[in-house]
Design a protein around this motif. Structure first.
Motif, mmCIF file in Angstrom:
data_model
loop_
_atom_site.group_PDB
_atom_site.id
_atom_site.type_symbol
_atom_site.label_atom_id
_atom_site.label_comp_id
_atom_site.label_asym_id
_atom_site.label_seq_id
_atom_site.Cartn_x
_atom_site.Cartn_y
_atom_site.Cartn_z
ATOM 1 N N TRP A 237 8.101 14.736 -23.635
ATOM 2 C CA TRP A 237 7.447 15.371 -24.742
ATOM 3 C C TRP A 237 6.479 16.405 -24.242
ATOM 4 C CZ3 TRP A 237 2.427 15.584 -27.184
ATOM 5 C CH2 TRP A 237 2.396 16.051 -28.188
ATOM 6 N N SER A 238 6.244 17.655 -24.703
ATOM 7 C CA SER A 238 5.231 18.653 -24.274
ATOM 8 C C SER A 238 4.723 19.091 -25.504
ATOM 9 C CB SER A 238 5.790 19.490 -23.361
ATOM 10 O OG SER A 238 4.673 20.627 -23.010
ATOM 11 N N PRO A 239 3.446 19.113 -25.764
ATOM 12 C CA PRO A 239 2.828 19.733 -27.071
ATOM 13 C C PRO A 239 2.771 21.306 -26.761
ATOM 14 C CG PRO A 239 1.150 19.159 -25.525
ATOM 15 C CD PRO A 239 2.213 18.578 -24.929
ATOM 16 N N ALA A 240 3.332 21.988 -28.051
ATOM 17 C CA ALA A 240 3.478 23.473 -28.003
ATOM 18 C C ALA A 240 2.136 23.883 -28.830
ATOM 19 C CB ALA A 240 4.891 23.745 -28.900
ATOM 20 N N SER A 241 1.511 22.875 -29.479
ATOM 21 C CA SER A 241 0.250 23.542 -29.929
ATOM 22 C C SER A 241 -0.784 22.200 -29.693
ATOM 23 C CB SER A 241 0.451 23.608 -31.477
ATOM 24 O OG SER A 241 0.853 22.506 -32.236
ATOM 25 N N HIS A 242 -2.008 22.696 -29.468
ATOM 26 C CA HIS A 242 -3.237 22.072 -28.958
ATOM 27 C C HIS A 242 -4.567 22.430 -29.864
ATOM 28 C CE1 HIS A 242 -6.336 20.892 -25.961
ATOM 29 N NE2 HIS A 242 -6.635 19.966 -27.067
ATOM 30 N N VAL A 243 -5.143 21.551 -30.582
ATOM 31 C CA VAL A 243 -6.609 21.727 -31.063
ATOM 32 C C VAL A 243 -7.261 20.701 -30.533
ATOM 33 C CG1 VAL A 243 -8.050 21.653 -33.166
ATOM 34 C CG2 VAL A 243 -5.718 22.479 -33.122
ATOM 35 N N ASP A 244 -8.528 21.396 -29.783
ATOM 36 C CA ASP A 244 -9.694 20.529 -29.112
ATOM 37 C C ASP A 244 -10.703 20.436 -30.068
ATOM 38 O OD1 ASP A 244 -11.117 19.082 -27.297
ATOM 39 O OD2 ASP A 244 -11.454 20.843 -26.048
ATOM 40 N N LEU A 245 -11.072 19.439 -30.703
ATOM 41 C CA LEU A 245 -12.119 19.151 -31.690
ATOM 42 C C LEU A 245 -13.475 19.015 -30.836
ATOM 43 C CD1 LEU A 245 -10.715 16.983 -34.567
ATOM 44 C CD2 LEU A 245 -11.784 19.473 -34.721
ATOM 45 N N GLY A 246 -14.406 19.682 -31.213
ATOM 46 C CA GLY A 246 -15.708 19.609 -30.413
ATOM 47 C C GLY A 246 -15.683 19.889 -28.998
ATOM 48 N N GLY A 247 -14.691 20.762 -28.776
ATOM 49 C CA GLY A 247 -14.314 21.106 -27.271
ATOM 50 C C GLY A 247 -15.319 21.873 -26.452
ATOM 51 N N GLY A 248 -16.418 22.427 -27.248
ATOM 52 C CA GLY A 248 -17.529 22.700 -26.160
ATOM 53 C C GLY A 248 -16.930 24.099 -25.312
ATOM 54 N N THR A 249 -17.203 23.785 -24.092
ATOM 55 C CA THR A 249 -16.647 24.715 -22.978
ATOM 56 C C THR A 249 -15.352 24.564 -22.443
ATOM 57 O OG1 THR A 249 -17.691 23.194 -21.230
ATOM 58 C CG2 THR A 249 -19.037 25.281 -22.176
ATOM 59 N N GLY A 250 -14.624 23.549 -23.138
ATOM 60 C CA GLY A 250 -12.928 23.580 -23.060
ATOM 61 C C GLY A 250 -12.630 22.535 -21.817
ATOM 62 N N ALA A 251 -13.270 21.761 -21.503
ATOM 63 C CA ALA A 251 -12.862 20.664 -20.568
ATOM 64 C C ALA A 251 -11.639 20.118 -20.857
ATOM 65 C CB ALA A 251 -13.878 19.553 -20.193
#
Length: 348
Positions: A87-101
């Motif tokens: 499985w591989s995610p085609a969409s991703h949401v980073d909640l509270g992701g800040g600078t994106g680590a």
């Protein structure tokens, strides 16, 4: 300098991207900013007052903390991928992701997904701006194409229906109880959720609360637990956490007053998938390549034997002793690391 096109992110090229952030900021000033921010993060922060206020705050804290967050999330995602390798995610949401680590970690875990729709949500505009600047230097197309959007964390709808993966890393400790529950409920709108917190008793407690809430919403635990039953650890007696090795920058060494070239980031996490979803969603419990156990402490290697502390699917917490007479399994035990599934597929 850019890495070759579509090179998966690594801790090394993330540190290289971060190196230029502190240009023009005196080292002592950067160290003082980090110390102040650490003190703030250890307290309670109301949801309407982000700690990172301007670019100098963000640059100092990102250079100090982003590599450790990246490595912790990457380890959690590797455990996820080990359980669901197809499985591989085609969409991703980073909640509270800040600078994106966490966004860098997702790009490292699934580098083959070049067209992933990625959105980073955070309440601190300086963090989002700097995160977008950093992502623009990355070789991974999904990182360069990410959307960076201001959003009060824990308030309002944040995760579109049909989102494959939500990450929430080092965020829950900043929130009020109500906002924390709201964030987990938002994560539960996706097909898969990975939540990472510091590897402290309080961080573990927040992860367990999130785990219980995800299970109640119809999720099955993928990692680190080999089951979705109640955690067998007695509350207050211990806590489940793991470790990721992080190369230290000069700023790390200055702030912590140490000389080692690395440190070990302790973290707790849960990775879970929604069961009974669409055909292209992660498999349900019968489809998981289920580990029978996971190593929950650093293995103790002694003469002729290895002691493994395990969390098991059927027996809860137990210790297993693997000796030389176990042959290949003994060699696997000597190579086992804290957090690994057990037994390995080739040693079962």
């Amino acid at each position: 300098m850019h890495a070759p096109e579509n090179t998966p992110p690594t801790g090394e090229n993330l540190r290289a991207a971060l190196a230029g952030l502190l240009d023009g900021l005196p080292p002592r000033q950067a160290a003082r900013a980090v110390e102040r921010l650490i003190a703030n993060y250890r307290g309670r922060t109301p949801t309407d007052a982000p700690v990172l206020r301007d670019r100098s705050d963000v640059a100092a804290y990102a250079a100090y903390r982003m590599p450790a967050t990246f490595e912790a999330v990457r380890h959690a995602l590797e455990a996820f991928r080990d359980r669901l390798p197809d499985w591989s995610p085609a969409s991703h949401v980073d909640l509270g992701g800040g600078t994106g680590a966490a966004t860098w970690a997702v790009a490292a875990a699934w580098p083959e997904e070049e067209q992933r729709a990625t959105t980073v949500l955070d309440w601190a505009e300086p963090a989002l701006a700097l995160g977008a600047e950093l992502a623009g230097t990355a070789a991974a197309p999904a990182l360069r194409a990410a959307r960076w959007q201001r959003q009060v964390i824990g308030g309002g709808p944040a995760v579109p229906d049909g989102t494959d993966l939500v990450t929430v890393s080092y965020v829950l400790g900043e929130l009020t109880d109500d906002a924390r529950r709201a964030v987990v409920d938002q994560a539960a709108c996706a097909r898969a959720a990975v939540i990472v917190e510091p590897g402290t008793p309080e961080g573990y407690r927040r992860v367990i609360e999130a785990r219980d809430r995800l299970i109640a919403a119809g999720f099955e635990v993928v990692a680190p637990c080999p089951h979705s039953a109640a955690c067998p650890i007695e509350p207050g007696a211990d806590w489940c956490h793991f470790s990721a090795r992080v190369s230290r920058s000069s700023l790390h060494r200055q702030v912590k007053g140490g000389s080692l070239a690395y440190e070990d980031e302790k973290f707790s996490y849960v990775a879970a998938v929604r069961t009974g979803g669409p055909d292209d969603a992660p498999a349900g419990p019968d489809g998981l390549a289920g580990a029978r156990a996971r190593v929950v402490r650093r293995p103790q290697i002694r003469k002729g034997q290895v002691l493994l502390e395990l969390c098991t699917r059927d027996e809860g917490l137990r210790r297993e002793t693997v000796t030389k007479r176990h042959g290949d399994l003994y060699r696997s035990a000597r190579d086992a690391d804290w957090g690994d599934a057990w037994p390995p597929e080739d040693g079962a």
